[in-house]
Design a protein around this motif. Structure first.
Motif, PDB file in Angstrom:
ATOM      1  N   ALA A   1       0.860  -1.188   0.000  1.00 23.66           N
ATOM      2  CA  ALA A   1       0.000   0.000   0.000  1.00 23.66           C
ATOM      3  C   ALA A   1       0.896   1.237   0.000  1.00 23.66           C
ATOM      4  O   ALA A   1       1.911   1.287   0.708  1.00 23.66           O
ATOM      5  CB  ALA A   1      -0.898   0.022   1.228  1.00 23.66           C
ATOM      6  N   TYR A   2       0.511   2.216  -0.813  1.00 22.14           N
ATOM      7  CA  TYR A   2       1.280   3.462  -0.901  1.00 22.14           C
ATOM      8  C   TYR A   2       0.448   4.617  -0.355  1.00 22.14           C
ATOM      9  O   TYR A   2      -0.718   4.785  -0.729  1.00 22.14           O
ATOM     10  CB  TYR A   2       1.666   3.751  -2.346  1.00 22.14           C
ATOM     11  CG  TYR A   2       2.356   5.087  -2.522  1.00 22.14           C
ATOM     12  CD1 TYR A   2       3.646   5.289  -2.058  1.00 22.14           C
ATOM     13  CD2 TYR A   2       1.697   6.148  -3.134  1.00 22.14           C
ATOM     14  CE1 TYR A   2       4.283   6.512  -2.200  1.00 22.14           C
ATOM     15  CE2 TYR A   2       2.309   7.381  -3.286  1.00 22.14           C
ATOM     16  CZ  TYR A   2       3.610   7.554  -2.818  1.00 22.14           C
ATOM     17  OH  TYR A   2       4.221   8.774  -2.956  1.00 22.14           O
ATOM     18  N   SER A   3       1.025   5.406   0.528  1.00 25.80           N
ATOM     19  CA  SER A   3       0.364   6.586   1.077  1.00 25.80           C
ATOM     20  C   SER A   3       0.860   7.824   0.341  1.00 25.80           C
ATOM     21  O   SER A   3       2.056   8.159   0.401  1.00 25.80           O
ATOM     22  CB  SER A   3       0.668   6.725   2.570  1.00 25.80           C
ATOM     23  OG  SER A   3       0.241   7.992   3.046  1.00 25.80           O
TER      24      SER A   3
ATOM     25  N   GLU B   1      -0.048  10.802   1.096  1.00 25.08           N
ATOM     26  CA  GLU B   1       0.162  11.833   2.116  1.00 25.08           C
ATOM     27  C   GLU B   1       1.566  11.772   2.718  1.00 25.08           C
ATOM     28  O   GLU B   1       2.231  12.797   2.895  1.00 25.08           O
ATOM     29  CB  GLU B   1      -0.883  11.685   3.223  1.00 25.08           C
ATOM     30  CG  GLU B   1      -0.793  12.746   4.304  1.00 25.08           C
ATOM     31  CD  GLU B   1      -1.878  12.587   5.352  1.00 25.08           C
ATOM     32  OE1 GLU B   1      -1.946  13.440   6.263  1.00 25.08           O
ATOM     33  OE2 GLU B   1      -2.653  11.618   5.272  1.00 25.08           O
ATOM     34  N   THR B   2       2.032  10.557   3.031  1.00 25.89           N
ATOM     35  CA  THR B   2       3.347  10.419   3.679  1.00 25.89           C
ATOM     36  C   THR B   2       4.444  10.024   2.705  1.00 25.89           C
ATOM     37  O   THR B   2       5.618   9.959   3.095  1.00 25.89           O
ATOM     38  CB  THR B   2       3.279   9.360   4.793  1.00 25.89           C
ATOM     39  OG1 THR B   2       2.960   8.078   4.214  1.00 25.89           O
ATOM     40  CG2 THR B   2       2.212   9.727   5.819  1.00 25.89           C
ATOM     41  N   ASP B   3       4.070   9.720   1.453  1.00 24.76           N
ATOM     42  CA  ASP B   3       5.041   9.292   0.444  1.00 24.76           C
ATOM     43  C   ASP B   3       5.801   8.050   0.926  1.00 24.76           C
ATOM     44  O   ASP B   3       7.026   7.956   0.816  1.00 24.76           O
ATOM     45  CB  ASP B   3       6.014  10.427   0.125  1.00 24.76           C
ATOM     46  CG  ASP B   3       6.902  10.102  -1.084  1.00 24.76           C
ATOM     47  OD1 ASP B   3       6.482   9.299  -1.938  1.00 24.76           O
ATOM     48  OD2 ASP B   3       8.030  10.645  -1.153  1.00 24.76           O
ATOM     49  N   GLU B   4       5.044   7.071   1.455  1.00 22.73           N
ATOM     50  CA  GLU B   4       5.667   5.870   1.990  1.00 22.73           C
ATOM     51  C   GLU B   4       4.932   4.615   1.526  1.00 22.73           C
ATOM     52  O   GLU B   4       3.713   4.629   1.347  1.00 22.73           O
ATOM     53  CB  GLU B   4       5.657   5.896   3.524  1.00 22.73           C
ATOM     54  CG  GLU B   4       6.553   6.962   4.130  1.00 22.73           C
ATOM     55  CD  GLU B   4       6.472   6.968   5.640  1.00 22.73           C
ATOM     56  OE1 GLU B   4       7.420   7.466   6.270  1.00 22.73           O
ATOM     57  OE2 GLU B   4       5.451   6.480   6.195  1.00 22.73           O
ATOM     58  N   TRP B   5       5.703   3.548   1.343  1.00 20.57           N
ATOM     59  CA  TRP B   5       5.140   2.236   1.037  1.00 20.57           C
ATOM     60  C   TRP B   5       5.048   1.403   2.310  1.00 20.57           C
ATOM     61  O   TRP B   5       5.917   1.487   3.183  1.00 20.57           O
ATOM     62  CB  TRP B   5       6.024   1.502   0.034  1.00 20.57           C
ATOM     63  CG  TRP B   5       5.915   2.020  -1.367  1.00 20.57           C
ATOM     64  CD1 TRP B   5       6.730   2.930  -1.972  1.00 20.57           C
ATOM     65  CD2 TRP B   5       4.932   1.652  -2.340  1.00 20.57           C
ATOM     66  NE1 TRP B   5       6.323   3.164  -3.261  1.00 20.57           N
ATOM     67  CE2 TRP B   5       5.226   2.388  -3.519  1.00 20.57           C
ATOM     68  CE3 TRP B   5       3.839   0.784  -2.331  1.00 20.57           C
ATOM     69  CZ2 TRP B   5       4.469   2.279  -4.673  1.00 20.57           C
ATOM     70  CZ3 TRP B   5       3.088   0.666  -3.488  1.00 20.57           C
ATOM     71  CH2 TRP B   5       3.403   1.408  -4.636  1.00 20.57           C
ATOM     72  N   ARG B   6       4.008   0.570   2.397  1.00 20.25           N
ATOM     73  CA  ARG B   6       3.848  -0.333   3.538  1.00 20.25           C
ATOM     74  C   ARG B   6       3.463  -1.714   3.020  1.00 20.25           C
ATOM     75  O   ARG B   6       2.523  -1.855   2.246  1.00 20.25           O
ATOM     76  CB  ARG B   6       2.753   0.194   4.471  1.00 20.25           C
ATOM     77  CG  ARG B   6       2.513  -0.658   5.704  1.00 20.25           C
ATOM     78  CD  ARG B   6       1.639   0.088   6.716  1.00 20.25           C
ATOM     79  NE  ARG B   6       0.322   0.394   6.178  1.00 20.25           N
ATOM     80  CZ  ARG B   6      -0.758  -0.389   6.356  1.00 20.25           C
ATOM     81  NH1 ARG B   6      -0.655  -1.517   7.045  1.00 20.25           N
ATOM     82  NH2 ARG B   6      -1.933  -0.037   5.856  1.00 20.25           N
TER      83      ARG B   6
ATOM     84  N   SER C   1      -9.566  -3.720   2.414  1.00 22.95           N
ATOM     85  CA  SER C   1      -8.580  -2.761   2.898  1.00 22.95           C
ATOM     86  C   SER C   1      -8.932  -2.191   4.270  1.00 22.95           C
ATOM     87  O   SER C   1      -8.069  -1.635   4.955  1.00 22.95           O
ATOM     88  CB  SER C   1      -8.422  -1.613   1.896  1.00 22.95           C
ATOM     89  OG  SER C   1      -9.614  -0.855   1.804  1.00 22.95           O
TER      90      SER C   1
ATOM     91  N   GLU D   1      -7.904  -5.247   6.327  1.00 20.86           N
ATOM     92  CA  GLU D   1      -6.619  -5.728   5.821  1.00 20.86           C
ATOM     93  C   GLU D   1      -6.561  -7.256   5.849  1.00 20.86           C
ATOM     94  O   GLU D   1      -5.682  -7.875   6.450  1.00 20.86           O
ATOM     95  CB  GLU D   1      -5.452  -5.113   6.595  1.00 20.86           C
ATOM     96  CG  GLU D   1      -5.359  -3.606   6.418  1.00 20.86           C
ATOM     97  CD  GLU D   1      -4.036  -3.022   6.862  1.00 20.86           C
ATOM     98  OE1 GLU D   1      -3.213  -3.775   7.446  1.00 20.86           O
ATOM     99  OE2 GLU D   1      -3.810  -1.817   6.634  1.00 20.86           O
TER     100      GLU D   1
END
Length: 245
Positions: free
Chosen positions: A6-8, A10-15, A57, A60
């Motif tokens: 999952a890519y955010s 808002e935070t520019d981060e992958w999880r 989602s 999860e």
């Protein structure tokens, strides 16, 4: 692979999330309906697959859907095809900006022998029943690894490129289809499903008539080579604009 991320924005981060609960594969089909993501089919190390899964989602968690089988409009107990498939294209379309109706679609690709399918098969997914139904195919044989996109807020799908293994043609063409009649059929049917729609009626309203002055009619065998490359070059920008809105 069978990993899931999952890519955010808002935070520019992958999880990394829970892996797809099945074998690793390449060229699967996938689309989003509401808060659920769907993924499956594709080519594993041992076979072309038919399995299909839904990722919730909110919680999860993965839920296994029925294996791919596309059923006749007139008889929900008789599948038109159960053929596994790989390397086609896929998309989801929402009825309108104010609609809660979203449908998933798979289009073209290779069959269960990783070879050409006789037609450019087109199928719509009914999330209420976890079932598929056939729609009129694109012209010619199926294509390996074509592209597609839908402009946000519209019901018009664009289909481009891909490789025809039978004719050994790498296409640079572009086609379009308005699937508004399909969305309308779901909207106007009891329980918002396609399962009770008369096949003759829907096939008449969605008759494969595509195109505009700029894009070739789907009933025509005319090539639009030359246009295709210039249109395809704008594909990434169009998709980005839709995602960013």
């Amino acid at each position: 692979y069978n990993d899931w991320w999952a890519y955010s924005i808002e935070t520019d981060e992958w999880r990394q999330l829970e892996n797809l609960p099945s074998v690793t594969r390449h060229h699967p089909f996938y689309f989003v309906i509401g808060t659920d993501s769907y993924a499956g089919l594709g080519h594993s190390n041992s076979a072309i697959e038919r399995d299909f899964f839904r990722f919730d989602s909110i919680n999860e968690a993965w839920i296994e859907e029925p294996e791919f089988a596309s059923y006749s409009w007139l008889n929900n107990s008789i599948p038109v095809t159960t053929e596994a498939r790989v390397a086609g294209t896929q998309f989801s379309v929402t009825g309108s900006c104010d609609s809660n109706l979203t449908l998933g679609f798979v289009l073209s690709g290779d069959g269960d022998d990783h070879g050409t399918i006789a037609t450019g098969e087109f199928h719509v997914f009914d999330p209420a029943f976890g079932s598929w139904h056939p729609l009129p195919p694109h012209p010619g044989f199926s294509r390996w690894a074509p592209g597609s996109f839908v402009l946000q807020g519209t019901s018009r799908v664009y289909f481009l490129g891909g490789y025809d293994r039978t004719q050994q043609i790498l296409f640079d063409d572009l086609w379009t289809v308005d699937i508004a009649p399909v969305l309308a059929a779901f909207t106007n049917t009891t329980n918002a499903t396609f399962s009770r729609v008369n096949e003759t009626q829907i096939m008449r309203s969605f008759d494969g008539k595509l195109g505009s002055e700029e894009i070739a009619d789907m009933d025509s065998s005319a090539s639009i080579s030359g246009k295709g490359m210039s249109v395809a070059s704008t594909f990434f920008g169009l998709c980005c604009m839709s995602l960013m809105q």
